[in-house]
Design an enzyme around this catalytic site. Sequence first.
Site, PDB file in Angstrom:
ATOM      1  N   GLU A 288      -6.982   3.964  -5.174  1.00  0.00           N
ATOM      2  CA  GLU A 288      -8.151   4.296  -4.365  1.00  0.00           C
ATOM      3  C   GLU A 288      -8.594   5.688  -4.789  1.00  0.00           C
ATOM      4  O   GLU A 288      -7.868   6.664  -4.612  1.00  0.00           O
ATOM      5  CB  GLU A 288      -7.793   4.296  -2.878  1.00  0.00           C
ATOM      6  CG  GLU A 288      -9.029   4.548  -2.029  1.00  0.00           C
ATOM      7  CD  GLU A 288      -8.718   5.025  -0.610  1.00  0.00           C
ATOM      8  OE1 GLU A 288      -9.560   4.832   0.269  1.00  0.00           O
ATOM      9  OE2 GLU A 288      -7.636   5.602  -0.388  1.00  0.00           O
TER      10      GLU A 288
ATOM     11  N   ASP B 201      -2.925   4.698  -2.258  1.00  0.00           N
ATOM     12  CA  ASP B 201      -3.858   5.333  -1.338  1.00  0.00           C
ATOM     13  C   ASP B 201      -4.314   6.698  -1.876  1.00  0.00           C
ATOM     14  O   ASP B 201      -3.477   7.488  -2.334  1.00  0.00           O
ATOM     15  CB  ASP B 201      -3.112   5.525  -0.005  1.00  0.00           C
ATOM     16  CG  ASP B 201      -4.012   5.971   1.120  1.00  0.00           C
ATOM     17  OD1 ASP B 201      -4.958   5.235   1.440  1.00  0.00           O
ATOM     18  OD2 ASP B 201      -3.765   7.045   1.702  1.00  0.00           O
TER      19      ASP B 201
ATOM     20  N   ASP C 202       0.852  -1.183   0.000  1.00  0.00           N
ATOM     21  CA  ASP C 202       0.000   0.000   0.000  1.00  0.00           C
ATOM     22  C   ASP C 202       0.896   1.245   0.000  1.00  0.00           C
ATOM     23  O   ASP C 202       1.650   1.472   0.950  1.00  0.00           O
ATOM     24  CB  ASP C 202      -0.838  -0.051   1.294  1.00  0.00           C
ATOM     25  CG  ASP C 202      -2.155   0.663   1.169  1.00  0.00           C
ATOM     26  OD1 ASP C 202      -2.185   1.717   0.511  1.00  0.00           O
ATOM     27  OD2 ASP C 202      -3.147   0.187   1.755  1.00  0.00           O
TER      28      ASP C 202
ATOM     29  N   HIS D 236     -10.870  -1.776   5.169  1.00  0.00           N
ATOM     30  CA  HIS D 236     -10.575  -1.333   6.533  1.00  0.00           C
ATOM     31  C   HIS D 236     -11.202   0.018   6.878  1.00  0.00           C
ATOM     32  O   HIS D 236     -11.011   0.500   7.992  1.00  0.00           O
ATOM     33  CB  HIS D 236      -9.058  -1.269   6.702  1.00  0.00           C
ATOM     34  CG  HIS D 236      -8.451  -0.253   5.766  1.00  0.00           C
ATOM     35  ND1 HIS D 236      -8.420  -0.423   4.398  1.00  0.00           N
ATOM     36  CD2 HIS D 236      -7.922   0.964   6.001  1.00  0.00           C
ATOM     37  CE1 HIS D 236      -7.881   0.628   3.842  1.00  0.00           C
ATOM     38  NE2 HIS D 236      -7.565   1.488   4.779  1.00  0.00           N
ATOM     39  N   ASP D 237     -11.877   0.631   5.932  1.00  0.00           N
ATOM     40  CA  ASP D 237     -12.522   1.926   6.194  1.00  0.00           C
ATOM     41  C   ASP D 237     -14.041   1.814   6.217  1.00  0.00           C
ATOM     42  O   ASP D 237     -14.731   2.807   6.450  1.00  0.00           O
ATOM     43  CB  ASP D 237     -12.172   2.937   5.086  1.00  0.00           C
ATOM     44  CG  ASP D 237     -10.707   3.281   5.039  1.00  0.00           C
ATOM     45  OD1 ASP D 237     -10.056   3.267   6.096  1.00  0.00           O
ATOM     46  OD2 ASP D 237     -10.195   3.553   3.931  1.00  0.00           O
TER      47      ASP D 237
END
Length: 550
Positions: A246, A196, A96, A320-321
């Site tokens: 993302e 990200d 990431d 994870h969000d």
Amino acid sequence: MTDFSNKVIYQIYPKSFNDSDGDGIGDLRGVTEKLDYLKDLGVDYLWLTPFFLSPQRDNGYDVADYRNIDPMFGTMEDLDNLIAESEKRNIGLMFDMVFNHTSTSHEWFRRALAGEKKYQDYYIFKEGSPNQPPTNWQSKFGGSAWEYVPSLSKWYLHLFDVTQADLNWENPEVKEELKEVIRFWKAKGVKGFRFDVVNLISKPEIWEDDFEGDGRRFYTDGPHVHEYLKELVHDTEIEEYVTVGEMSSTTLDHCIRYSGLEEKELSMCFNFHHLKVDYKNGNKWELMEPDYMELKALFEKWQTGMQIGNAWNALFWCNHDQPRIVSRLGNEEKYWKESAKMLAGMIHLMRGTPYIYQGEEIGMTNPHYTSIEQYVDVESRNYYEILLKEGKTKAEALEILAARSRDNSRTPMQWTDERYCGFSKTEPWIPVSDNFDKINVERQKQDKNSILKFYKKLIMLRKEKEVIAKGNIEFMETENADVLAYTRCLGKQQIFICCNFRGAESQMELTQEWMSGTKILGNYEVNHENNHGLLTLHPYEIIVLEKGED
Ligand code: GLC
């Protein structure tokens, strides 16, 4: 560019996956220990969220050193071992890359604060008076997006936490530094990258107040973003690697460019529009029943739009969000199993590369926290205060967090029904969900009808049937608010998928051509009643039919 249409990617949040050394925090060796489980599931790549050196203000998305591992996750040797063991099992690792910002503990930022002009140019510093931030933009975690540094008489931009300073991509030196990071991990044997919030890297030329929103319309999909991405990918020679961006609050047109076959930017992108259908007036912190017509319209728009644009989707419900999907669009209680399977099938059989977030494959739910002390996430804690200031009671604010907090997905992976759910021998860094005795891997391994088996089947089907990987998608029943239905078609191979959103029976028309279809997957062991073309679906039922040559 490489074709990733028959691959499946599994996301690991190392902090909550498996703790090998008993300190309550998941680690890299913990991941290595579970590689056989992941191999057995059938996934091709593992995306690991950041485990680099970090003060952990935002759980590792505040990187202080891109090339070093935070000791809480292990050592470089542990990582080398994880890479080697993954390779043996033919599983690729994706790292990431948090390139929109660094932690303010990063050496670059510290040198900037110490007055080094070179490093001030790595970030977005603006002159200004202490009472007047350069713009009125809001940070995504609440509060102003600017922080004043008295010793420099300057403000710096942070679109996220105050300890996450935005990098200045207009500075060629910054781009070179970041390319070096990619080359470093490539040389270690990493097979792909997740970038990200990468559509926020190109900031506008003019800095102006936003009187309509929080500022995002000025810096999202910014003026040079495509050029920067092409350069990054080209110069680090990762065109054939799996790369996923993302994309925050993005548009279809931009995503067609980010992941279009001709553009050579990324292999695919995440967008989040379908995960806002339960935000009241677009506000994450206001609860609303999901709007299924909106969800259907969004899927249709993005799926067919990306198909026409020859571009590629990353398919996902959870990360994870995000709160757990079965708690959100399914039913945790009466139809837990049925709804988890239906949601899995709905997303996995669409056009794109599916992602599974740890625990999704066993239908993990939100943890039902009841006190603010149980939350760790910086965004959740900030918004709790904001909600109270706005006049909500504590109980109301906690109800909102219980539905919306990012910690909903960050609870320890439920391996067994032992104390601390087989994740750790000590109390974990974040409380375990209250239902681990019922929902855990061990238990589902014994159950022929488990959610885990259903995920395995979905992964296998994608590998067996080219129509799932490559078929064209077309939506049906677009006016039906209870059912989502679509077909995939590749030459003579065709499949039909219908999903009931509701915890009650729903009906849809089955066209003549599908009446003789063969069922290849479902979550009820009954033959469906098809009454002169009217199909009645059980609560949360999914039916997948096939026809044509295989
Ligand atoms: C992304 C990450 C999220 C993080 C944010 C800032 O949205 O997924 O966890 O807080 O970027 O880096």
